[in-house]
Every structure is written in C-alpha cells, then in structure tokens.
Motif scaffolding. Structure first.
Motif, PDB file in Angstrom:
ATOM      1  N   ALA A 118      84.442  45.141 -21.739  1.00 35.24           N
ATOM      2  CA  ALA A 118      85.244  45.176 -20.512  1.00 35.24           C
ATOM      3  C   ALA A 118      85.574  43.730 -20.185  1.00 35.24           C
ATOM      4  O   ALA A 118      84.849  42.812 -20.604  1.00 35.24           O
ATOM      5  CB  ALA A 118      84.493  45.828 -19.356  1.00 35.24           C
ATOM      6  N   HIS A 119      86.671  43.527 -19.470  1.00 35.00           N
ATOM      7  CA  HIS A 119      86.998  42.125 -19.174  1.00 35.00           C
ATOM      8  C   HIS A 119      86.065  41.581 -18.098  1.00 35.00           C
ATOM      9  O   HIS A 119      85.524  42.310 -17.271  1.00 35.00           O
ATOM     10  CB  HIS A 119      88.470  41.962 -18.787  1.00 35.00           C
ATOM     11  CG  HIS A 119      88.865  42.590 -17.488  1.00 35.00           C
ATOM     12  ND1 HIS A 119      88.516  42.068 -16.270  1.00 35.00           N
ATOM     13  CD2 HIS A 119      89.606  43.694 -17.230  1.00 35.00           C
ATOM     14  CE1 HIS A 119      89.020  42.811 -15.310  1.00 35.00           C
ATOM     15  NE2 HIS A 119      89.683  43.811 -15.866  1.00 35.00           N
ATOM     16  N   ASN A 120      85.874  40.279 -18.151  1.00 34.67           N
ATOM     17  CA  ASN A 120      84.979  39.603 -17.215  1.00 34.67           C
ATOM     18  C   ASN A 120      85.542  39.680 -15.801  1.00 34.67           C
ATOM     19  O   ASN A 120      86.683  39.309 -15.570  1.00 34.67           O
ATOM     20  CB  ASN A 120      84.812  38.138 -17.645  1.00 34.67           C
ATOM     21  CG  ASN A 120      83.662  37.458 -16.943  1.00 34.67           C
ATOM     22  OD1 ASN A 120      83.546  37.510 -15.740  1.00 34.67           O
ATOM     23  ND2 ASN A 120      82.794  36.825 -17.714  1.00 34.67           N
ATOM     24  N   PRO A 121      84.753  40.170 -14.833  1.00 35.89           N
ATOM     25  CA  PRO A 121      85.255  40.244 -13.467  1.00 35.89           C
ATOM     26  C   PRO A 121      85.575  38.879 -12.879  1.00 35.89           C
ATOM     27  O   PRO A 121      86.516  38.724 -12.104  1.00 35.89           O
ATOM     28  CB  PRO A 121      84.108  40.917 -12.699  1.00 35.89           C
ATOM     29  CG  PRO A 121      83.282  41.591 -13.729  1.00 35.89           C
ATOM     30  CD  PRO A 121      83.407  40.752 -14.966  1.00 35.89           C
ATOM     31  N   GLY A 122      84.807  37.866 -13.259  1.00 35.60           N
ATOM     32  CA  GLY A 122      85.048  36.517 -12.761  1.00 35.60           C
ATOM     33  C   GLY A 122      85.025  36.462 -11.245  1.00 35.60           C
ATOM     34  O   GLY A 122      84.425  37.299 -10.574  1.00 35.60           O
ATOM     35  N   ARG A 147      82.680  38.824 -22.457  1.00 35.98           N
ATOM     36  CA  ARG A 147      82.913  37.424 -22.819  1.00 35.98           C
ATOM     37  C   ARG A 147      84.351  36.983 -22.557  1.00 35.98           C
ATOM     38  O   ARG A 147      84.633  35.788 -22.419  1.00 35.98           O
ATOM     39  CB  ARG A 147      82.567  37.197 -24.283  1.00 35.98           C
ATOM     40  CG  ARG A 147      83.577  37.734 -25.272  1.00 35.98           C
ATOM     41  CD  ARG A 147      83.193  37.510 -26.709  1.00 35.98           C
ATOM     42  NE  ARG A 147      82.287  38.547 -27.184  1.00 35.98           N
ATOM     43  CZ  ARG A 147      81.936  38.676 -28.461  1.00 35.98           C
ATOM     44  NH1 ARG A 147      82.374  37.796 -29.355  1.00 35.98           N
ATOM     45  NH2 ARG A 147      81.156  39.657 -28.842  1.00 35.98           N
ATOM     46  N   TYR A 148      85.317  37.951 -22.499  1.00 37.26           N
ATOM     47  CA  TYR A 148      86.721  37.601 -22.344  1.00 37.26           C
ATOM     48  C   TYR A 148      87.231  37.976 -20.964  1.00 37.26           C
ATOM     49  O   TYR A 148      86.860  39.012 -20.394  1.00 37.26           O
ATOM     50  CB  TYR A 148      87.569  38.307 -23.404  1.00 37.26           C
ATOM     51  CG  TYR A 148      87.170  37.976 -24.815  1.00 37.26           C
ATOM     52  CD1 TYR A 148      87.188  36.659 -25.275  1.00 37.26           C
ATOM     53  CD2 TYR A 148      86.751  38.969 -25.694  1.00 37.26           C
ATOM     54  CE1 TYR A 148      86.802  36.341 -26.565  1.00 37.26           C
ATOM     55  CE2 TYR A 148      86.375  38.673 -26.997  1.00 37.26           C
ATOM     56  CZ  TYR A 148      86.398  37.358 -27.422  1.00 37.26           C
ATOM     57  OH  TYR A 148      86.016  37.049 -28.707  1.00 37.26           O
ATOM     58  N   THR A 149      88.131  37.123 -20.441  1.00 37.73           N
ATOM     59  CA  THR A 149      88.797  37.442 -19.194  1.00 37.73           C
ATOM     60  C   THR A 149      89.898  38.472 -19.452  1.00 37.73           C
ATOM     61  O   THR A 149      90.242  38.763 -20.598  1.00 37.73           O
ATOM     62  CB  THR A 149      89.407  36.189 -18.551  1.00 37.73           C
ATOM     63  OG1 THR A 149      90.459  35.689 -19.399  1.00 37.73           O
ATOM     64  CG2 THR A 149      88.361  35.095 -18.360  1.00 37.73           C
ATOM     65  N   MET A 150      90.456  38.986 -18.385  1.00 37.79           N
ATOM     66  CA  MET A 150      91.462  40.037 -18.486  1.00 37.79           C
ATOM     67  C   MET A 150      92.636  39.649 -19.363  1.00 37.79           C
ATOM     68  O   MET A 150      93.185  40.477 -20.093  1.00 37.79           O
ATOM     69  CB  MET A 150      91.957  40.394 -17.081  1.00 37.79           C
ATOM     70  CG  MET A 150      92.949  41.525 -17.012  1.00 37.79           C
ATOM     71  SD  MET A 150      93.371  41.898 -15.298  1.00 37.79           S
ATOM     72  CE  MET A 150      94.170  40.369 -14.790  1.00 37.79           C
ATOM     73  N   ALA A 170      87.164  49.095 -22.279  1.00 37.52           N
ATOM     74  CA  ALA A 170      87.670  49.457 -20.955  1.00 37.52           C
ATOM     75  C   ALA A 170      88.419  48.252 -20.407  1.00 37.52           C
ATOM     76  O   ALA A 170      87.825  47.176 -20.251  1.00 37.52           O
ATOM     77  CB  ALA A 170      86.520  49.852 -20.026  1.00 37.52           C
ATOM     78  N   TRP A 171      89.703  48.433 -20.103  1.00 42.87           N
ATOM     79  CA  TRP A 171      90.525  47.273 -19.756  1.00 42.87           C
ATOM     80  C   TRP A 171      91.583  47.679 -18.749  1.00 42.87           C
ATOM     81  O   TRP A 171      91.778  48.875 -18.461  1.00 42.87           O
ATOM     82  CB  TRP A 171      91.199  46.709 -21.009  1.00 42.87           C
ATOM     83  CG  TRP A 171      91.288  45.207 -21.062  1.00 42.87           C
ATOM     84  CD1 TRP A 171      92.361  44.427 -20.717  1.00 42.87           C
ATOM     85  CD2 TRP A 171      90.266  44.307 -21.496  1.00 42.87           C
ATOM     86  NE1 TRP A 171      92.057  43.097 -20.912  1.00 42.87           N
ATOM     87  CE2 TRP A 171      90.772  42.993 -21.390  1.00 42.87           C
ATOM     88  CE3 TRP A 171      88.963  44.488 -21.972  1.00 42.87           C
ATOM     89  CZ2 TRP A 171      90.038  41.869 -21.733  1.00 42.87           C
ATOM     90  CZ3 TRP A 171      88.216  43.377 -22.318  1.00 42.87           C
ATOM     91  CH2 TRP A 171      88.756  42.090 -22.196  1.00 42.87           C
TER      92      TRP A 171
END
Length: 231
Positions: A118-122, A147-150, A170-171
C-alpha cells in the motif's frame, strides 16, 4: 474513555464484516462464472500473480458521509464507515477461514497473498490504501509494505516485476493504470482508467512468459457490488 470506545468501535467494523461473511458459504454460481472474465484461466497457486484493488470507499464530496479515523474522529484522509466494512470483508475474500479458523480455498481467480503493498500515508497522502490493506495483513500476519509514496509508481512497478508468488497491491485508483503500464506487455489490455464510483473489483495479472495475462474478478462483498467488469 469516549475516544477509546470510538476507536475500538471503528476497528471492529472490519472484523465484524469479515466474521459475518465467514458463515455465508460459497459464492453463488453467477459470481463464480463472472470471476473468469475476460477469458483467461484461473492462476495456479504457485504462479506469479499481481492482484490490484482500489482502496475502499472514501468521501466523494465534502459532505456526508465523512472519512473516519481509527480514533473515531472525522478525517478527510481516512475511509468512510462503508470503506472500513469493505476492508474487513476483504479478509474473507483473500484469506477465507473455515468454522474452526483453518484456512480454506479462496474463490476462483483469487490467491492468498504472501506480500501486500500500500502506498505510504506520509504526512499528506491518503491513509485509505493502508487502512484498506491492514485488516487482511493482520489476518495473514504479514506487514504492509509502505516503502513507496502514492506517486512513486515507477519504483513500485520495477519492484513488482521482480516479485514471485501472489502479491496484493492496494492503491489509489488514479495510479493503478500507470503502475500496470510499467509492468510491460499486458494482454488483453486493462482499462485505461478506474471509474470513480467502483470499489468492488480486483485486477489480476498472471505472469505469462515476459508479459502478463489480465483478468478481472468481482469482489461481491457488500450490498451494491457489481458483477460487471470495468470497461
């Protein structure tokens, strides 16, 4: 005290949805038939498979229903209540269990993932993809790889091409087509975009030589879910 109770109530929505579905038995025959469209064979358990889901329901406007955080407070970055219910129901789709809690076979076309992204919520991005994947990850006792941002779609695509076994992603729906485009040749071509009002489909890519075979599997988890593939 009230905030803690609200948080617990929100977290149990996902579990309640999964528990309710666990006793529903096999999907109806029409669901089984729809799960094989387009015309591609179901993946074998030892096949390299990438499964993409859009994050669960969010607020489509600035009005109600509102996003709700785990704390029970209104949060524009979080799922709405129906989204939390879908997050829980996804456990029954990807990690179904029998009456004694033992793992049972998944629906045709779906594999139990061994890796979840899933992308990092940040500090600014949506929490919804992570919230959607978290109940399933807890059931499988897996971490959610964030590990990856959206918007780091190229990096994610490069990583996915080297993955083996069943993987769930999930993205945010706007980026899913871009991620798939970065994987190489996909046959038949997947939809170029994901409709704003559809949360109920799984895009399944099965490794086929140097490319991928694409198919769609309807989730059919909540009232209103559709069998119709995304066009």
């Amino acid at each position: 005290m009230g905030g803690e109770l609200a948080r617990r109530s929100m977290l149990t929505l996902a579990g309640a949805a999964a528990a309710a579905l666990s006793g529903c038995g096999s999907p109806p025959e029409q669901m089984r038939q729809a799960s094989t469209t387009p015309l591609a064979p179901p993946p074998a358990a030892d096949t390299d498979v990438l499964m993409f889901i859009r994050h669960a329901e969010d607020a489509l406007s600035k009005g109600a229903p509102y996003g709700v955080a785990e704390s029970g407070e209104r949060d524009t970055r979080s799922l709405i209540v129906r989204g939390w219910m879908r997050a829980g129901a996804l456990v029954e789709l990807f990690d179904p269990r029998g009456p004694d809690g033992e793992q049972i076979a998944t629906r045709p076309g779906i594999l139990r993932p061994t890796t979840i992204f899933a992308h990092n919520p940040g500090d600014a991005d949506s929490k919804r993809s992570f919230e959607t994947a978290s109940p399933l990850a807890a059931s499988l006792k897996l971490p959610v790889d964030i590990r990856y941002t959206m918007k780091q779609t190229a990096q994610l695509s490069a990583t996915l091409k080297g993955m083996h076994g069943p993987v769930l992603v999930a993205w945010r729906h706007e980026q899913i087509a871009t991620i798939i485009a970065g994987l190489g040749v996909v046959t038949p071509p997947p939809p170029a975009s994901w409709p704003e009002n559809r949360y109920d489909m799984v895009f399944v890519l099965t490794r086929n030589g140097d490319g991928w075979t694409f198919r769609q599997v309807p989730q059919m988890l909540l009232a209103g879910d559709l069998l119709t593939p995304i066009g």
